[in-house]
Scaffold this active site. Sequence first.
Site, PDB file in Angstrom:
ATOM      1  N   ASP A  35      -3.080   4.894  -2.328  1.00  0.00           N
ATOM      2  CA  ASP A  35      -4.149   5.383  -1.465  1.00  0.00           C
ATOM      3  C   ASP A  35      -4.619   6.801  -1.821  1.00  0.00           C
ATOM      4  O   ASP A  35      -3.802   7.674  -2.140  1.00  0.00           O
ATOM      5  CB  ASP A  35      -3.583   5.395  -0.031  1.00  0.00           C
ATOM      6  CG  ASP A  35      -4.601   5.696   1.040  1.00  0.00           C
ATOM      7  OD1 ASP A  35      -5.423   4.814   1.316  1.00  0.00           O
ATOM      8  OD2 ASP A  35      -4.565   6.810   1.610  1.00  0.00           O
ATOM      9  N   GLU A  88      -6.648   3.984  -5.666  1.00  0.00           N
ATOM     10  CA  GLU A  88      -7.892   4.261  -4.953  1.00  0.00           C
ATOM     11  C   GLU A  88      -8.274   5.698  -5.289  1.00  0.00           C
ATOM     12  O   GLU A  88      -7.613   6.642  -4.840  1.00  0.00           O
ATOM     13  CB  GLU A  88      -7.705   4.100  -3.447  1.00  0.00           C
ATOM     14  CG  GLU A  88      -9.036   4.209  -2.726  1.00  0.00           C
ATOM     15  CD  GLU A  88      -8.928   4.682  -1.280  1.00  0.00           C
ATOM     16  OE1 GLU A  88      -9.783   4.288  -0.493  1.00  0.00           O
ATOM     17  OE2 GLU A  88      -8.019   5.461  -0.947  1.00  0.00           O
ATOM     18  N   ASP A 121       0.867  -1.161   0.000  1.00  0.00           N
ATOM     19  CA  ASP A 121       0.000   0.000   0.000  1.00  0.00           C
ATOM     20  C   ASP A 121       0.912   1.221   0.000  1.00  0.00           C
ATOM     21  O   ASP A 121       1.729   1.374   0.909  1.00  0.00           O
ATOM     22  CB  ASP A 121      -0.855  -0.033   1.281  1.00  0.00           C
ATOM     23  CG  ASP A 121      -2.239   0.516   1.080  1.00  0.00           C
ATOM     24  OD1 ASP A 121      -2.342   1.605   0.509  1.00  0.00           O
ATOM     25  OD2 ASP A 121      -3.202  -0.139   1.516  1.00  0.00           O
ATOM     26  N   HIS A 174     -11.350  -3.042   3.672  1.00  0.00           N
ATOM     27  CA  HIS A 174     -11.278  -2.781   5.111  1.00  0.00           C
ATOM     28  C   HIS A 174     -11.969  -1.483   5.520  1.00  0.00           C
ATOM     29  O   HIS A 174     -11.895  -1.101   6.682  1.00  0.00           O
ATOM     30  CB  HIS A 174      -9.804  -2.730   5.524  1.00  0.00           C
ATOM     31  CG  HIS A 174      -9.083  -1.613   4.822  1.00  0.00           C
ATOM     32  ND1 HIS A 174      -8.841  -1.625   3.457  1.00  0.00           N
ATOM     33  CD2 HIS A 174      -8.610  -0.435   5.263  1.00  0.00           C
ATOM     34  CE1 HIS A 174      -8.249  -0.509   3.115  1.00  0.00           C
ATOM     35  NE2 HIS A 174      -8.088   0.235   4.186  1.00  0.00           N
ATOM     36  N   ASP A 175     -12.570  -0.775   4.573  1.00  0.00           N
ATOM     37  CA  ASP A 175     -13.187   0.527   4.870  1.00  0.00           C
ATOM     38  C   ASP A 175     -14.714   0.505   4.877  1.00  0.00           C
ATOM     39  O   ASP A 175     -15.330   1.399   5.457  1.00  0.00           O
ATOM     40  CB  ASP A 175     -12.767   1.569   3.823  1.00  0.00           C
ATOM     41  CG  ASP A 175     -11.320   1.976   3.963  1.00  0.00           C
ATOM     42  OD1 ASP A 175     -10.792   1.924   5.082  1.00  0.00           O
ATOM     43  OD2 ASP A 175     -10.712   2.339   2.933  1.00  0.00           O
TER      44      ASP A 175
HETATM   45  C1  NOJ Z   1      -8.163   4.922   2.314  1.00  0.00           C
HETATM   46  C2  NOJ Z   1      -7.793   3.793   3.209  1.00  0.00           C
HETATM   47  O1  NOJ Z   1      -8.254   2.587   2.648  1.00  0.00           O
HETATM   48  C3  NOJ Z   1      -8.413   4.088   4.546  1.00  0.00           C
HETATM   49  O2  NOJ Z   1      -8.351   2.987   5.420  1.00  0.00           O
HETATM   50  C4  NOJ Z   1      -7.754   5.297   5.112  1.00  0.00           C
HETATM   51  O3  NOJ Z   1      -8.403   5.679   6.311  1.00  0.00           O
HETATM   52  C5  NOJ Z   1      -7.766   6.479   4.142  1.00  0.00           C
HETATM   53  N1  NOJ Z   1      -7.513   6.109   2.774  1.00  0.00           N
HETATM   54  C6  NOJ Z   1      -6.734   7.496   4.516  1.00  0.00           C
HETATM   55  O4  NOJ Z   1      -5.445   6.971   4.264  1.00  0.00           O
END
Ligand code: NOJ
Length: 470
Positions: A186, A248, A95, A300-301
């Site tokens: 990210d 992302e 990541d 995971h979000d």
């Molecule tokens: C996306 C990540 O997947 C998430 O877990 C994180 O809180 C935010 N970006 C900030 O890095």
Amino acid sequence: MWWRDAVVYQIYPRSFQDSDGDGVGDLRGIAQRLDHLVDLGVDAFWLSPIYPSPLADFGYDISDFTGIDPQLGTLDDFDQLVAQAHERGLRVLLDFVPNHTSIEHPWFREHPDWYIWSPADGPPNNWVSAFGGPAWSRDVIAGRWYLHSFYPEQPDLNWRNPELVEAMQNVIRFWTARGVDGFRVDALDRLIKDERLRDEPPATEPFPLPLHEDAAGLARLHTTNQPEVRDALAKIREAAGDAFLVGEVFLPTNEYPRYLESLDAVFAFQLLFSPWDAAPLQQAIADAAGYDVAWVMSNHDFDRLATRVGPENVRSAAMLLLTLPGPAFVYQGDEIGMANGPGGSTQYDRTGRDRLRHPMQWDATPTGGFTTGVPWLPPIDPDVRNVEAQRNDPESLLNLYRRLIDLRPGLGSRFRLLDAEPGVVGFERGDHVVTVNTTRELRPAPPGDVVLATHEDPELLPHAGLIVRN
Ligand code: NOJ
């Protein structure tokens, strides 16, 4: 390119496998479980952040981009993990978190001009953090206000500063030199912000992806998706060489082109957030036509797949995810149908995401085989679902995932969405036809020889998916 049709397995390192009994997953634990990934048939795995972190955002607040968090292991453990993965034909993605560091990263003190500061003694505008509340906080030591698109412990880096860009390029080179095959990158839509720090005007229409209520009232003209992001991405690509880069980007699909100038793929968030209903699912798939998307249905979000689509639909959701053309990402535990958990007695993540991050369930023992110690988050239901039991059951969800992954290379490359029955998602892949019934009713099965069915009956039962061949 190895990633073209790859299945990538997302590992949440703290919750995958603990090797030393401290209740937190680690790199050696991951190495011990590589056979699960081989058995599943995936091509690669993505490790959510493994770097030193004060854990304000559970690894996404990084205090050293080129180290390993001591709870997870050492650089030596990492090198061994990469070597063991490569021996098994598995590629390794890290990541890469370019938008921000931890406030405890030494750069924040040593290189303040690598961050974004308010020119005033207070917030210079009305920007809000993705997690709610103002996007500006006062640094008590410097006595100045800094920007944070996420938690206050995550100051945003200034990608308009060439020195910072070079430092981040060196981070990428550090890991590729250690054998890393790619990066999930990210929060890319946030990477560049309006240089003039202009206020966001009120939103005039709803944003198509879910937002925190504080952000939902504002337009997104100056805080995300700035045209200059393409220059920053070109620098990331320059350092990454031909490593696989999947971004992302929290935007609707039609905004992806400027990201795809440098990235190989962007996560198709419209699919992830689509209700389990044929029309919006087909729309999300249709909207992605012509773009290099990576398919993903949970991470995971956001709510786990079984929670979002309902346990009755996990088999057909697996079929949909794994038969669409292009890379597909599977979040650990989805292959055994893990749903959201309750969280633990301590709340770790302030925005409530603990329930998506419970430990992997390997066997039916009380800790699910995850640890010999006290797990940092309790297991949810290892007695009900676990890898060992499902491996021995030919009809299990795990075995359906295996069969689907096994079948993928044999699906034709020609892709066409079909005008299927109401409530049914249908498409052709060469001479295969995939149909997924999102309804509670029986639907006619497409003609052809059944290649794979989510349910025993080769009819299109409620919630069922079917692959036939003509
Ligand atoms: C996306 C990540 O997947 C998430 O877990 C994180 O809180 C935010 N970006 C900030 O890095």
